[in-house]
Design a protein around this motif. Structure first.
Motif, PDB file in Angstrom:
ATOM      1  N   ALA A 117       0.831  -1.211   0.000  1.00  0.00           N
ATOM      2  CA  ALA A 117       0.000   0.000   0.000  1.00  0.00           C
ATOM      3  C   ALA A 117       0.863   1.258   0.000  1.00  0.00           C
ATOM      4  O   ALA A 117       0.342   2.362  -0.113  1.00  0.00           O
ATOM      5  CB  ALA A 117      -0.911   0.000   1.229  1.00  0.00           C
ATOM      6  N   CYS A 121      -0.768   6.759  -5.369  1.00  0.00           N
ATOM      7  CA  CYS A 121      -2.208   6.473  -5.389  1.00  0.00           C
ATOM      8  C   CYS A 121      -2.612   5.675  -6.627  1.00  0.00           C
ATOM      9  O   CYS A 121      -3.356   4.694  -6.535  1.00  0.00           O
ATOM     10  CB  CYS A 121      -2.984   7.783  -5.316  1.00  0.00           C
ATOM     11  SG  CYS A 121      -4.764   7.558  -5.425  1.00  0.00           S
ATOM     12  N   LEU A 124      -2.077   1.904  -6.351  1.00  0.00           N
ATOM     13  CA  LEU A 124      -2.594   1.140  -5.203  1.00  0.00           C
ATOM     14  C   LEU A 124      -3.251  -0.158  -5.675  1.00  0.00           C
ATOM     15  O   LEU A 124      -3.885  -0.195  -6.736  1.00  0.00           O
ATOM     16  CB  LEU A 124      -3.623   1.985  -4.435  1.00  0.00           C
ATOM     17  CG  LEU A 124      -3.042   3.060  -3.517  1.00  0.00           C
ATOM     18  CD1 LEU A 124      -4.162   3.960  -3.006  1.00  0.00           C
ATOM     19  CD2 LEU A 124      -2.294   2.442  -2.349  1.00  0.00           C
TER      20      LEU A 124
ATOM     21  N   VAL B  63     -10.888   1.189  -3.399  1.00  0.00           N
ATOM     22  CA  VAL B  63      -9.593   1.678  -3.882  1.00  0.00           C
ATOM     23  C   VAL B  63      -9.739   2.248  -5.295  1.00  0.00           C
ATOM     24  O   VAL B  63      -9.181   3.301  -5.611  1.00  0.00           O
ATOM     25  CB  VAL B  63      -8.524   0.559  -3.847  1.00  0.00           C
ATOM     26  CG1 VAL B  63      -7.220   1.033  -4.482  1.00  0.00           C
ATOM     27  CG2 VAL B  63      -8.280   0.091  -2.416  1.00  0.00           C
ATOM     28  N   VAL B  95      -4.821   4.516   3.576  1.00  0.00           N
ATOM     29  CA  VAL B  95      -4.884   5.262   2.316  1.00  0.00           C
ATOM     30  C   VAL B  95      -6.186   6.062   2.164  1.00  0.00           C
ATOM     31  O   VAL B  95      -6.319   6.821   1.219  1.00  0.00           O
ATOM     32  CB  VAL B  95      -4.647   4.352   1.079  1.00  0.00           C
ATOM     33  CG1 VAL B  95      -3.361   3.562   1.225  1.00  0.00           C
ATOM     34  CG2 VAL B  95      -5.814   3.439   0.831  1.00  0.00           C
TER      35      VAL B  95
END
Lengths: 161, 114
Positions: A117, A121, A124, B63, B95
């Motif tokens: 992770a 971004c 991911l 995600v 995240v």
């Protein structure tokens, strides 16, 4: 003959109260797996005194294991048979699934790998979490190919938060 | 599965109408999220208070929703126990910006409340 997605829980008598065993079955496609999960969860909640974490963990592990059977073992084809045996033990829930789909590649379960992770971004991970969750909540899952069947046995522990 | 849309003080709040975000519903979530956020450049919160189960497909859909924001943060609120566990075990809680509930998400500034 059962219609698609039907489940038949049957309680088997066991001498000790905390060593109960239940059998279920379902077929892939429709909401067969969803109903099976709901029935397993209800059975744990009603019969295990330490149900909460065990029930949560079992839901997580079984959802991943059953999705894997449906998507990979049976390649998304409806009507694939899944048998499930649920054992309630004092500190654990043991589940054995039997299906007649394709074998695990290499006749082995995927390893416990957590997708990274710590990346940008856009990079991911959007998948690859399933077997990590299974290995984490049910350490050392066992897999056997016997004839044309796949047998997965997991011992789900009472790992709280 | 549907995502309902509501805007409060310029913050877009999306609420799934399904109790489960799993392999069957994940694909709808991504498509609806794309439609709902296409014209939005402010904060986006998905309120998960009514979702009692999420599997790895659902997590993957969250995600992919985050990625659709192209670098902006996606905020989540009201994680129920199983959903929270899935995020924590996979470290995906790091995240997203996660709020205990929608009220605190809306009263905070977003980044601070994380």
């Amino acid at each position: 003959m059962q219609h698609e997605g039907s489940i038949t829980p049957e309680k088997r008598d066991q001498p000790e109260t905390l060593h109960q065993s239940y059998s279920f079955r379902c077929k892939t496609g429709g909401d067969g797996i969803r109903k099976l999960l709901a029935n397993v969860t209800r059975t744990i909640d009603a019969n295990h005194p330490r149900a909460e974490q065990l029930s949560h963990n079992t839901q997580i592990v079984l959802a991943e294991a059953l999705n894997n059977i449906e998507e990979h073992g049976y390649r998304g084809i409806a009507g694939g048979q899944i048998k499930l045996k649920l054992e309630l033990h004092k500190d654990a829930v043991v589940v054995e699934t039997v299906d007649f789909g394709n074998a695990m590649p290499g006749l082995e379960l995927p390893m416990k790998v957590l997708p990274d992770a710590d990346v940008d971004c856009a990079d991911l991970p959007e998948g690859g979490f399933g077997w990590f969750l299974i290995h984490t909540l049910a350490p050392n899952p066992e897999y056997k190919r016997r004839g044309r069947s796949n047998i997965l046995r997991v011992k789900i522990l009472d790992l709280g938060e | 599965m549907n995502l309902s849309k509501d805007t409060t003080n310029g913050v877009l709040v999306l609420t799934p109408d399904s109790e489960r975000i799993d392999a069957a519903s994940a694909i709808y979530l991504k498509d609806q999220f794309r439609d709902a956020t296409a014209q939005v450049d402010g904060r986006v919160i998905i309120d998960l208070a009514g979702v009692n189960f999420m599997d790895s497909s659902g997590l993957g859909a969250m995600v992919s929703a985050l990625k659709l924001l192209k670098g902006r943060k996606l905020e989540l609120s009201g994680l129920t126990p199983v959903v929270e566990k899935v995020f924590k075990l996979t470290r995906m809680d790091q995240v997203f910006i996660i709020h205990s509930d929608l009220n605190s998400a809306l009263s905070g500034t977003g980044a601070d409340a994380a």
